[in-house]
Design a protein around this motif. Structure first.
Motif, mmCIF file in Angstrom:
data_model
loop_
_atom_site.group_PDB
_atom_site.id
_atom_site.type_symbol
_atom_site.label_atom_id
_atom_site.label_comp_id
_atom_site.label_asym_id
_atom_site.label_seq_id
_atom_site.Cartn_x
_atom_site.Cartn_y
_atom_site.Cartn_z
ATOM 1 N N GLY A 189 40.968 32.847 43.545
ATOM 2 C CA GLY A 189 40.167 34.074 43.586
ATOM 3 C C GLY A 189 40.691 35.110 42.604
ATOM 4 N N ARG A 190 41.997 35.253 42.554
ATOM 5 C CA ARG A 190 42.602 36.244 41.660
ATOM 6 C C ARG A 190 42.246 35.951 40.198
ATOM 7 N N HIS A 191 42.355 34.669 39.826
ATOM 8 C CA HIS A 191 42.048 34.323 38.438
ATOM 9 C C HIS A 191 40.619 34.733 38.081
ATOM 10 N N LEU A 192 39.725 34.551 39.031
ATOM 11 C CA LEU A 192 38.332 34.923 38.754
ATOM 12 C C LEU A 192 38.176 36.440 38.658
ATOM 13 N N VAL A 193 38.876 37.173 39.526
ATOM 14 C CA VAL A 193 38.779 38.635 39.456
ATOM 15 C C VAL A 193 39.321 39.128 38.111
ATOM 16 N N LEU A 194 40.416 38.531 37.659
ATOM 17 C CA LEU A 194 40.969 38.939 36.360
ATOM 18 C C LEU A 194 39.967 38.643 35.242
ATOM 19 N N LYS A 195 39.242 37.550 35.405
ATOM 20 C CA LYS A 195 38.199 37.221 34.424
ATOM 21 C C LYS A 195 37.104 38.275 34.459
ATOM 22 N N LEU A 196 36.695 38.642 35.671
ATOM 23 C CA LEU A 196 35.658 39.678 35.807
ATOM 24 C C LEU A 196 36.125 40.978 35.161
ATOM 25 N N LYS A 197 37.385 41.299 35.359
ATOM 26 C CA LYS A 197 37.933 42.527 34.778
ATOM 27 C C LYS A 197 37.892 42.445 33.246
ATOM 28 N N ALA A 198 38.300 41.295 32.725
ATOM 29 C CA ALA A 198 38.304 41.133 31.268
ATOM 30 C C ALA A 198 36.884 41.270 30.711
ATOM 31 N N VAL A 199 35.928 40.678 31.414
ATOM 32 C CA VAL A 199 34.532 40.777 30.979
ATOM 33 C C VAL A 199 34.087 42.241 31.022
ATOM 34 N N ALA A 200 34.414 42.935 32.116
ATOM 35 C CA ALA A 200 33.986 44.329 32.280
ATOM 36 C C ALA A 200 34.610 45.224 31.215
ATOM 37 N N GLU A 201 35.805 44.880 30.807
ATOM 38 C CA GLU A 201 36.476 45.686 29.777
ATOM 39 C C GLU A 201 36.047 45.291 28.374
ATOM 40 N N GLY A 202 35.133 44.343 28.309
ATOM 41 C CA GLY A 202 34.597 43.948 27.005
ATOM 42 C C GLY A 202 35.573 43.158 26.169
ATOM 43 N N CYS A 203 36.455 42.414 26.852
ATOM 44 C CA CYS A 203 37.487 41.671 26.120
ATOM 45 C C CYS A 203 36.919 40.615 25.174
ATOM 46 N N GLU A 220 26.458 51.986 34.284
ATOM 47 C CA GLU A 220 26.516 50.799 33.436
ATOM 48 C C GLU A 220 27.027 49.603 34.253
ATOM 49 N N VAL A 221 26.451 48.462 33.965
ATOM 50 C CA VAL A 221 26.874 47.250 34.662
ATOM 51 C C VAL A 221 28.382 47.034 34.533
ATOM 52 N N ASN A 222 28.890 47.196 33.317
ATOM 53 C CA ASN A 222 30.320 46.949 33.114
ATOM 54 C C ASN A 222 31.200 47.907 33.900
ATOM 55 N N ALA A 223 30.727 49.142 34.034
ATOM 56 C CA ALA A 223 31.522 50.124 34.783
ATOM 57 C C ALA A 223 31.579 49.727 36.256
ATOM 58 N N ILE A 224 30.448 49.261 36.768
ATOM 59 C CA ILE A 224 30.419 48.809 38.168
ATOM 60 C C ILE A 224 31.334 47.594 38.339
ATOM 61 N N ALA A 225 31.207 46.669 37.382
ATOM 62 C CA ALA A 225 32.015 45.443 37.458
ATOM 63 C C ALA A 225 33.502 45.774 37.408
ATOM 64 N N LEU A 226 33.855 46.745 36.590
ATOM 65 C CA LEU A 226 35.269 47.115 36.474
ATOM 66 C C LEU A 226 35.771 47.721 37.784
ATOM 67 N N ASP A 227 34.951 48.578 38.376
ATOM 68 C CA ASP A 227 35.341 49.152 39.670
ATOM 69 C C ASP A 227 35.523 48.058 40.716
ATOM 70 N N LEU A 228 34.591 47.112 40.725
ATOM 71 C CA LEU A 228 34.675 46.047 41.722
ATOM 72 C C LEU A 228 35.918 45.183 41.479
ATOM 73 N N ALA A 229 36.151 44.874 40.199
ATOM 74 C CA ALA A 229 37.324 44.045 39.874
ATOM 75 C C ALA A 229 38.607 44.763 40.305
ATOM 76 N N ASN A 230 38.687 46.049 40.020
ATOM 77 C CA ASN A 230 39.904 46.787 40.394
ATOM 78 C C ASN A 230 40.065 46.868 41.908
ATOM 79 N N LEU A 231 38.932 47.072 42.586
ATOM 80 C CA LEU A 231 39.007 47.121 44.047
ATOM 81 C C LEU A 231 39.503 45.774 44.594
ATOM 82 N N MET A 232 38.976 44.697 44.012
ATOM 83 C CA MET A 232 39.378 43.372 44.501
ATOM 84 C C MET A 232 40.829 43.062 44.160
ATOM 85 N N LEU A 233 41.291 43.534 43.012
ATOM 86 C CA LEU A 233 42.716 43.333 42.707
ATOM 87 C C LEU A 233 43.559 44.052 43.749
#
Ligand code: XCC
Ligand code: SF4
Length: 651
Positions: free
Chosen positions: A97-111, A143-156
């Motif tokens: 699960g963590r690996h996926l959240v980190l992926k979501l975070k990377a996507v949200a940050e536009g990596c 913005e979708v990415n901003a929401i995704a970043l918030d969710l990723a951080n919350l999940m971390l």
């Protein structure tokens, strides 16, 4: 060397039997042979009474030596071992699960924004918004990415929280949350739970068996209502929420004239990209130019289930078929990630041209080629791996190729959203029709049949007997993991075949709604989809106010992994009785054994039940569901009618 009879005592499906026979001819050792070599398995380990947590030991408990050197008795040692297993299982699912959240975070940050590949992205915005809202994240005009970043951080934060309780717990019915609170087992951060498990079980810390077991349940909750749940949610956001999809299962999906590539393991990130890569035109051309008719991509274990659910990629087989798939001689490459990947694959592959490629830095095997697929340009990296497999096509030794004919059609892809949609339609998607069917006793109850395959049992046999017994008695069956693959290979995941077996009430509902009576919900982490469905059923109303009141059970039929222990514990502590086809290593302590297999009911309204015989398990499951129905007061008049019809069928 065994004969045909002994082969048939080990595996249920014809393809596996054929490959096991071929393994004799090709002189390839498999897990089935090694199981013979390990036959006299350690009695101390089996009872759970071997302790090696400090180096005064190892200590083993016997009637003559009832205490370890430090004074630890069987209760302490057995409970400590059980907690360690639960913690290990929890860590596997949660790290996924963590690996996926980190992926979501990377996507949200536009990596991956400046990469030339499409790579990873947010595939399912609806899933993102729905889940962001569940966690109280603002979604309006953002913005979708901003929401995704918030969710990723919350999940971390769910992993790292020190003092706060898991936020994901709030997705459970209030009554159940109250029980966790009252028993003191509301988990804090996932990582903290696992670390505390190791701390508590080290020399000279927690010696109270009950206290240890309660922490096992607490740790498991951080998996079921934490790490695994997060894994399923984020996979849906990144790769799409599954919906019904057709495909097929068993080794017969391999083809003589195509480049055959198998993906195996658990984490879907790389296999998703591989699935995209095989369908790109340049790769197809490359395969043609190598003299192949195309590429067949198929899966083993839960990576298979993940890409099946979302892309219809066929299932080559379940866990105990991983070596057998190579023995076909027709596999150019097996690409593995984490979990359930046997080191024995390397030796099996040496007999053929098959190349084993590992892709995750934390999971290497000597003899496998290791290729890292990073954040930047993952599609190019995936294509390079596939080209390598295509290059290997010419090395296939035709004289060693034998592909079994067996393959069965299947339907999978039943996410909770998909089930709701099937039940209620696009505009009224809801569990109401299911609840009503349960209340009216057309559906008697629900069983989640999950877990692995195990060399101690004839593969898939327990799964298939129990499944049949239950759907015959109008129990709707939800499946995941290798159990679902077992049903698929038996041809049971098609509406037609299964409907022939289903009892009249269940059949009627399935026909009306257009679903099979056995629903494939996904991989092992997707067991949380079963909890999600159960929570939705409670919310829908009419079946009590807690998961513990539902006429539902969980079954780990042929389990072998520590993950299954963690899953079993989070089902029980969520109020769902769990049936085991294989016993725990707890028989060395009456106290531990009796608590898990009985006493836990006082705390959670559920416990574990071990039945070696699937028919007996079915009988007891029916009793337990019946009792739940009685307690709910929904057994009244319709009951007689159901049993009349059932009796008639039995005649
Ligand atoms: Fe592994 Fe998930 Fe078990 Fe299969 S079922 S043997 S854990 S692949 Ni989860
Ligand atoms: Fe033996 Fe106690 Fe050490 Fe375990 S912790 S190995 S029982 S001395």
């Amino acid at each position: 060397m065994d004969n045909k009879d002994s082969i048939l005592s080990k595996v249920s499906d014809n393809a596996s039997a054929e490959m096991l026979e071929k393994s004799r001819i090709d002189c390839v050792e498999t897990c089935f042979d090694r199981a013979e070599h390990q036959k006299a398995q350690c009695g101390f380990g089996t009872k759970g009474v071997c302790c090696r947590v400090c180096h005064m030991g190892p200590c083993r408990i016997t009637p003559k030596a009832p205490k370890g050197i430090c004074g630890a008795d069987a209760d302490t040692i057995v409970a400590r071992n059980f907690l360690r297993e639960t913690a290990a299982g929890t860590s596997a699912h949660s790290d996924h699960g963590r690996h996926l959240v980190l992926k979501l975070k990377a996507v949200a940050e536009g990596c991956n924004q400046d990469s030339k590949d499409e790579g990873y992205g947010i595939k399912d915005e609806k899933a993102l918004l729905k889940n962001a809202k569940l966690y109280g994240i603002e979604t309006e005009n953002r913005e979708v990415n901003a929401i995704a970043l918030d969710l990723a951080n919350l999940m971390l934060g769910e992993f790292s929280a020190q003092e706060e309780y898991l936020k994901t717990l709030s997705l459970a019915p209030l009554k159940r949350q109250g029980i966790w609170e009252a028993k003191g087992i509301k988990p804090r951060g996932i990582d903290r739970m696992v670390v505390e498990s190791l701390h508590r079980t080290s020399i000279g810390v927690d010696h109270d068996y009950k206290n240890l077991l309660m922490h096992a349940f607490r740790t498991s909750l951080s998996n079921g209502w934490g790490g695994s749940r997060i894994a399923s949610i984020v996979s849906d956001i990144l790769f799409g929420t599954p919906s019904p999809v057709k495909s097929s299962a068993n080794l017969g999906i391999l083809k003589e004239d195509t480049v055959n590539i198998l993906i195996h393991g658990h984490e879907p990130a790389i296999s998703e990209i591989l699935a995209a890569a095989v369908s790109s035109p340049d790769i197809k051309d490359y395969a043609k130019s190598a003299g192949a008719a195309g590429i067949t991509l198929a899966g083993i274990c839960c990576t298979a289930n993940e890409v099946l659910m979302r892309h219809g990629v066929p299932l080559a087989g379940n866990m105990l078929q991983q070596e057998l798939s190579i023995i076909t001689g027709a596999v150019e490459m097996m690409i593995v990630d984490v979990q359930c990947v046997m080191p024995g694959l390397i030796d099996a592959a040496k007999n053929y041209h098959t190349e084993i490629v590992s892709t995750t830095d934390m999971a290497k095997t000597i003899g496998a080629l290791h290729i890292t697929v990073g954040e930047s340009n993952p599609l190019s990296a995936a294509k390079n791996i596939i080209k390598r497999a295509i290059d290997n096509f010419k090395n296939r030794d035709k004289s060693k190729v034998k592909i079994p004919k067996d393959k069965e059609d299947l339907i999978a892809g039943f996410s909770v959203d998909a089930i709701k949609y099937m039940l209620g339609g696009r505009f009224r998607a809801s569990f109401r029709p299911l609840n009503d069917a349960i209340i009216q006793n057309r559906i008697f109850g629900v069983a989640g049949i999950v877990g692995c395959t195990n060399t101690k049992q004839k593969t898939d046999e327990y799964i298939n007997i129990l499944t049949e017994e239950l759907i015959k008695r109008n129990v709707l069956v939800l499946q995941t993991g290798c159990a679902a693959i077992g049903s698929a290979k038996a041809g049971r995941l098609t509406p037609e075949t299964a409907l022939k077996m289903a009892g009249p009430g269940l059949r009627e509902v399935c026909e009306a709604v257009g679903i099979p009576p056995i629903l494939h919900l996904g991989s092992c982490v997707d067991n949380t989809r079963i909890l999600e469905a159960a929570a939705e059923i409670v919310k829908e109303g009419g079946l009590g106010d807690d998961l513990g009141t539902l006429p539902a059970v969980g079954v780990a039929a042929e389990w072998m992994s520590e993950k299954a222990i963690s899953i079993g514990c989070y089902f029980v502590s969520s109020g769902v009785d769990v049936f085991l086809g294989n016993p725990f290593y707890t028989s060395g302590s009456e106290n531990v054994h009796n608590y898990l297999h009985g006493g836990a009911t006082e705390d959670f309204n559920a416990c574990f039940h071990y039945y070696a015989d699937p028919h007996e398990a079915a009988q007891r499951i029916i009793e337990i569901i019946n009792k739940a129905r009685d307690n709910l007061g929904i057994n009244k008049k319709t009951e007689r009618k159901l049993f009349d019809m059932k009796d008639r069928r039995d005649l």
